[in-house]
Design an enzyme around this catalytic site. Structure first.
Site, short mmCIF file in Angstrom:
data_model
loop_
_atom_site.label_atom_id
_atom_site.label_comp_id
_atom_site.label_asym_id
_atom_site.label_seq_id
_atom_site.Cartn_x
_atom_site.Cartn_y
_atom_site.Cartn_z
CB SER A 1 -51.19 12.21 -26.66
OG SER A 1 -51.73 13.42 -26.23
CG HIS B 1 -48.45 13.35 -22.37
ND1 HIS B 1 -49.62 12.65 -22.12
CD2 HIS B 1 -48.58 13.83 -23.64
CE1 HIS B 1 -50.40 12.69 -23.17
NE2 HIS B 1 -49.79 13.42 -24.13
CG ASP C 1 -49.79 12.77 -19.01
OD1 ASP C 1 -49.70 13.99 -19.23
OD2 ASP C 1 -50.09 11.91 -19.87
#
Lengths: 748, 292
Positions: free
Chosen positions: B159, B270, B236
């Protein structure tokens, strides 16, 4: 041998020198003969022969007896050549000496004479001559030496020193110089005497030296001769035994023949006597009967006569009466025939005596019996080649055989109508290499033996087989990986063979070309051989049958670097072509046949694909495919039975990477069972590396140029898979085979 | 509790914890950071191979709100690192306890959201120098204190940390052997998180932001060989929310022919569950270059 020995004595006595020589040739090796005449000239030879001739008849005379008895003859020969002592030859010496002396101006002949003496033992006269002649000494001196030598030789021929000692002892004490002209030692004081006045003289010691040298030379020769003589004697012993055996057999043979003839004759005699007796009895009986009959007639006649005489003395009336009756009776009697022919002739009828069978027996009495049928051996292993077999047989030890007739013909099963040609050949030995045969073919052999008496019965028939033709390795179909190679071949033979052998030679060692490995007993036309990684191998195949192995096939080479697989053209979609080297797949611009190809079990008919033949070995296989960035292609693996009417990756039997290029975008799919992960690749690969890993059940794709891992399938490979390639648009794919795995792929 | 000292710099490393894991040791250290002017913790995994020789180092940059703990406790990377013999270093995501106004106000800015930039705005520029910390101070510290080969290092992250990994690699051609990312912020100048953070740390001049934007950096990347692996969960929420923008990065890399394999993983979100699923692929990706 027996023939020669049998004839030789007679010929020797006939004093025909040529025949006599034949006798020698038979008994001595020709090699010896050559040694005997180092500088052969006709003259010398004749001389030598004559010299021998002079003693040969004499010896015959001494023995004074016909020498048909061969055993005795051989005995005598042995005696003569090996054991005869001086005294036996003493008588011959003078006679022999004369011609020898005549030819003494030929030194080389004397060499020969010495040799000959040794072989033939004509007597030490020759030896004496040698000593005397070889460049020194007068006749007188020679004579002295000869006498001395004879003396010593009589004691022990091996005490060579004795040759010399008498010479020295014979030396006159007073003599101190040597007259070369007279070849005699003289006293120095004699030198001034008129006899030697003009003669050349040398010191006696010098002359002695040269004489000693000569003697030593001769001794050396003698030594050699003794060895040769011993060899010869043992050879003669062998001959002796052989002759004994042969003649013993011949005697038995004669005996049985004579007995047979005598039996036949006595049988014939019995038969004849019996026949004659019967004939005699029959004739006598006939004659007796006739005699009796004749007597009866006579009696009747007499009685008639008496009756008539009585009638004549009777009264007229009575006479008339009786006369009429008498006349009737007489007339009747006279009418009956009186047999006066002799029923049996006293002499013999013409009786020919048939002695033909006896003659035949007599004729065969000097010959050996016809041999019995030889025994043909079964084929020995590895005795055949592709075009020949070695046939062996044996005879019974009692048989005498002059030659064999070996016949053969190919064994033909199934078509009895077709007559097979028979071939026959005559051979002297009990074996024969028959050539010019067809490979991998059965031949039937049989053999008959033959001698003067005739042919033996035919042997049993034996089937021999020629070795097969060498197989032909299908080089283009060889598949390999780092651990193994699959070799396949064509038999090369029309008939089946027993098995095949694969020979592997590791090419890394150029000097040692030995076979490093051999796989035998392969029943089929392919073999998976275990190999070492990253080596070069030369591979040969042989075919085998009962006759033996074929020659090696043409070699094929295998490199165990990476995996190597050929493309399977049977699977090739009709729109695709595979290049000559089998490594480039081309889809041409021109469309193929307008009609869709018919569905098939082997050929891809929907997607324009072709499959490779990867070796069936679990482990890791890596190959690369060169692609055009803009080409639409599919590469991957599939099970062998992947449906040919489906796209690659459209089922559970194939795993593929597909590239599609449309509106300047590259699309990469990793297809299995119609599904693909969503993967984007920023650099279009120009060369795709494909790693098939059976052990970890993975199939990975790489961009080779940048060592980039693209994707890895996890796939359950319950069977073996094969590489597959498909072109959705015209273009080509180039397959790089047999390359080692790059290091970066080893992480996957 | 023991301290390590180096010759060159008095830099005290305080071991906070040490646990055996897959034959090696998962440790956490604390030290006083020069760049960040605060105590910082970082995690180090020493594989069994480190006992006998120098190993390559792989730096993990975590995402928003994370500390050094999240990765080491959730990703399950140890087995792969142990097998490949990689030292894995996971720093915290921002300075902590600096008492900057607004530091703790939001989860996507300030504490736990350093964004791997060197801040230029007055409020933050003293402490928020995460880019220098992860590219200079921390590697130096690690090289000095652990059995590692300074020439062999790679970086990856998740991320915001994925963004950090990409910019570290793209801003230092040749320094990192390889780079990979899980659901990275590929083009932060165009997403809300990025805009907020860059505005806060770097000011409103957007041209300065581009120095910390992977997609912008690709365009000026000189072309040293770099193999980029990106995994992205298809489910995600931040992908669909437009925070990650991988397509922009892929397009830029395609144009510049920078090798990227981008894997859009069906069904994954995610989370660290997603990371844990593909962590071994990433470790192997780096091992391929670090152990080559």
């Amino acid at each position: 041998m027996e023939e020669g020995a049998g004839e030789a004595p007679g010929l020797g006595r006939s004093a025909a020198s040529k025949d006599f020589r034949f006798y020698h040739t038979d008994l001595y090796d020709s090699e010896d003969r050559l040694q005997i005449f180092p500088e052969e000239s006709t003259r010398m030879r004749r001389e030598g022969v004559q010299a021998e001739m002079t003693h040969e008849p004499m010896r015959g005379g001494v023995k004074g007896k016909a020498q048909r008895d061969l055993g005795e003859e051989v005995d005598e020969l042995v005696h003569l050549y090996g054991l005869e002592d001086d005294h036996d030859l003493g008588d011959e010496f003078i006679e022999e000496n004369t011609p020898r002396i005549e030819v003494s101006e030929y030194p080389s002949y004397m060499m020969m004479g010495s040799e000959q003496r040794d072989w033939r033992l004509t007597g030490e006269a020759a030896q004496g001559e040698d000593l005397g002649f070889m460049g020194w000494g007068s006749v007188g001196q020679c004579q002295d030496l000869r006498e001395a030598y004879r003396y010593s030789h009589g004691r022990a021929s091996e005490e060579y020193e004795c040759y010399v000692i008498p010479e020295e002892e014979d030396e006159e004490e007073a003599a101190d110089v040597f007259c070369v002209t007279c070849k005699t030692p003289i006293r120095a004081s004699e030198k001034d005497q008129d006899e030697h006045k003009q003669h050349e003289v040398t010191p006696l010691s010098k002359a002695l030296e040269s004489a000693k040298d000569e003697i030593h030379k001769n001794m050396y020769k003698l030594e050699k001769q003794i060895i040769e003589m011993e060899n010869f004697a043992s050879h003669l012993e062998e001959v002796f035994i052989t002759v004994e055996e042969n003649f013993g057999r011949q005697e038995q043979n004669f005996e049985s023949h004579y007995n047979e003839i005598l039996e036949t004759l006595s049988q014939k005699y019995e038969e004849k006597i019996q026949a004659l007796g019967e004939k005699k009895k029959e004739k006598l009986e006939a004659l007796y009967g006739q005699l009796v009959n004749c007597g009866e007639n006579l009696d009747t006649c007499k009685e008639l006569m008496e009756t008539i005489e009585e009638m004549c003395h009777e009264e007229k009336v009575d006479f008339i009466k009786d006369a009429v009756a008498m006349a009737d009776r007489l007339g009747k009697f006279l009418q009956t025939k009186t047999d006066v022919e002799i029923s049996a002739q006293p002499d013999f009828e013409d009786q020919t005596l048939d002695f033909s069978d006896v003659e035949e027996l007599m004729g065969s009495i000097n010959t050996i019996p016809a041999p019995s049928a030889p025994v043909i051996n079964p084929q020995a292993p590895n005795s055949a080649t592709g075009s020949s077999v070695r046939v062996c047989w044996s005879l019974y030890s009692d048989d005498t055989v002059e030659s064999y007739q070996l016949s053969y013909r190919p064994v033909q099963d199934g078509s009895p109508g077709k007559e097979q040609t028979e071939f026959t050949m005559t051979v002297k030995e009990t074996y024969c290499s028959v050539t010019n045969l067809l490979p991998n073919t059965q031949y039937e052999f049989w053999v008959t033996a033959q001698n003067r008496a005739g042919l033996s019965p035919t042997s049993e028939r034996a089937v021999y087989m020629t070795a097969p033709c060498p197989p032909i390795i299908k080089s283009k179909e060889i598949r390999s990986c780092e651990e193994a190679a699959l070799i396949s071949w064509e038999s090369g033979n029309l008939n089946p063979v027993d098995s095949y052998t694969v020979e592997l030679t590791q090419a890394e060692t150029p000097g040692a070309s030995g076979v490093t490995e051999c796989v035998v007993g392969i029943p089929t036309c392919e073999c998976l051989v275990q190999l070492q990684p990253r080596q070069n191998y030369t591979i040969y195949v042989r075919a085998l049958n009962v006759g033996g192995p074929s020659a090696r096939s043409e070699p094929a080479t295998v490199h165990t670097t990476g995996s190597y697989f050929p493309l399977n053209e049977h699977t090739c979609h009709p729109w695709l072509t595979v290049s000559e080297d089998g490594l480039t797949v081309v889809r041409s611009e021109r469309r193929g046949p307008a009609k869709e190809p018919v569905p098939s079990d082997t050929q891809f008919t929907r997607c324009a694909a072709v499959m490779g033949n990867l070796i069936r070995v679990r482990g890791r296989h890596y190959w690369e495919v060169e692609v055009d960035e803009c080409l639409d292609y599919t590469v991957g693996v599939a099970f062998e039975d992947v449906p040919r009417q489906e796209d690659l990756g459209a089922n559970r039997l194939s795993w593929c990477m597909r590239h599609a290029f449309a509106s300047s975008r590259h699309k990469y799919e990793f297809l299995h069972n119609k599904t693909t992960p969503d993967i984007r690749i920023t650099v279009p690969p120009k060369k795709i590396g494909i790693l098939l890993d059976y052990e970890n059940a993975k199939l990975s794709f790489f961009n080779v140029d940048i060592s980039q891992h693209l994707y890895t399938f996890s796939c359950q490979l319950h069977q073996f898979v094969h590489p597959c390639f498909s072109l959705e648009k015209p273009g080509y794919l180039k397959i790089n085979n047999g390359i080692s795995m790059p290091e970066h792929v080893t992480f996957y | 509790m023991r301290s390590l000292f180096t010759n060159r710099r008095r830099m005290a490393l305080k071991q906070v914890s040490s646990s055996k894991c897959f034959g090696g040791l998962q440790k956490v250290f604390e030290h006083d950071s020069v760049e960040l002017k605060c105590k910082m913790k970082f995690a180090v995994y020493l594989p069994p191979k480190a006992e006998t020789g120098k190993c390559p180092v792989l730096y993990w940059l975590s995402g928003l709100t994370c500390t050094e703990q999240n990765f080491i406790s959730k990703s399950g990377y140890h087995q792969a690192a142990s097998e490949h013999g990689l030292v894995v270093v996971a720093p915290d995501t921002s300075p902590r306890g600096c008492n900057i106004k607004g530091e703790e106000d939001s989860w996507d800015f300030g504490t736990g959201a350093g964004f791997y930039v060197d801040a230029t705005e007055d409020l933050w520029k003293t402490n928020y120098r995460m880019y220098s910390y992860v590219t200079k101070e921390l590697p130096q510290l690690v090289n000095d204190n652990f059995p590692v080969d300074p020439q062999r290092m790679s970086v990856f992250g998740h991320s915001m940390g994925g963004h950090g990994a990409l910019i570290c690699a793209l801003k230092n051609p040749g320094k990192y052997k390889s780079v990979s990312a899980f659901a990275p912020l590929c083009n932060p100048v165009l997403c809300r998180w990025g805009k907020k953070a860059f505005t806060g740390y770097l000011g409103t001049d957007q041209s300065k932001w581009e120095a910390y934007d992977a997609t912008c950096l690709v365009k000026s990347y000189p072309g040293s060989q770099l193999d980029i692996l990106i995994d992205q969960g298809k489910e995600d929420e931040f992908l669909s929310d437009g925070q990650l923008l991988p397509d922009n990065f892929i397009a830029a890399c395609t144009e510049k022919k920078i090798p990227v394999v981008f894997r859009l993983q069906e069904g994954y979100d995610h989370s660290y569950y997603f990371i844990a699923t593909f962590i071994a692929d990433h470790i192997r990706h780096h091992a391929k270059y670090l152990n080559a």
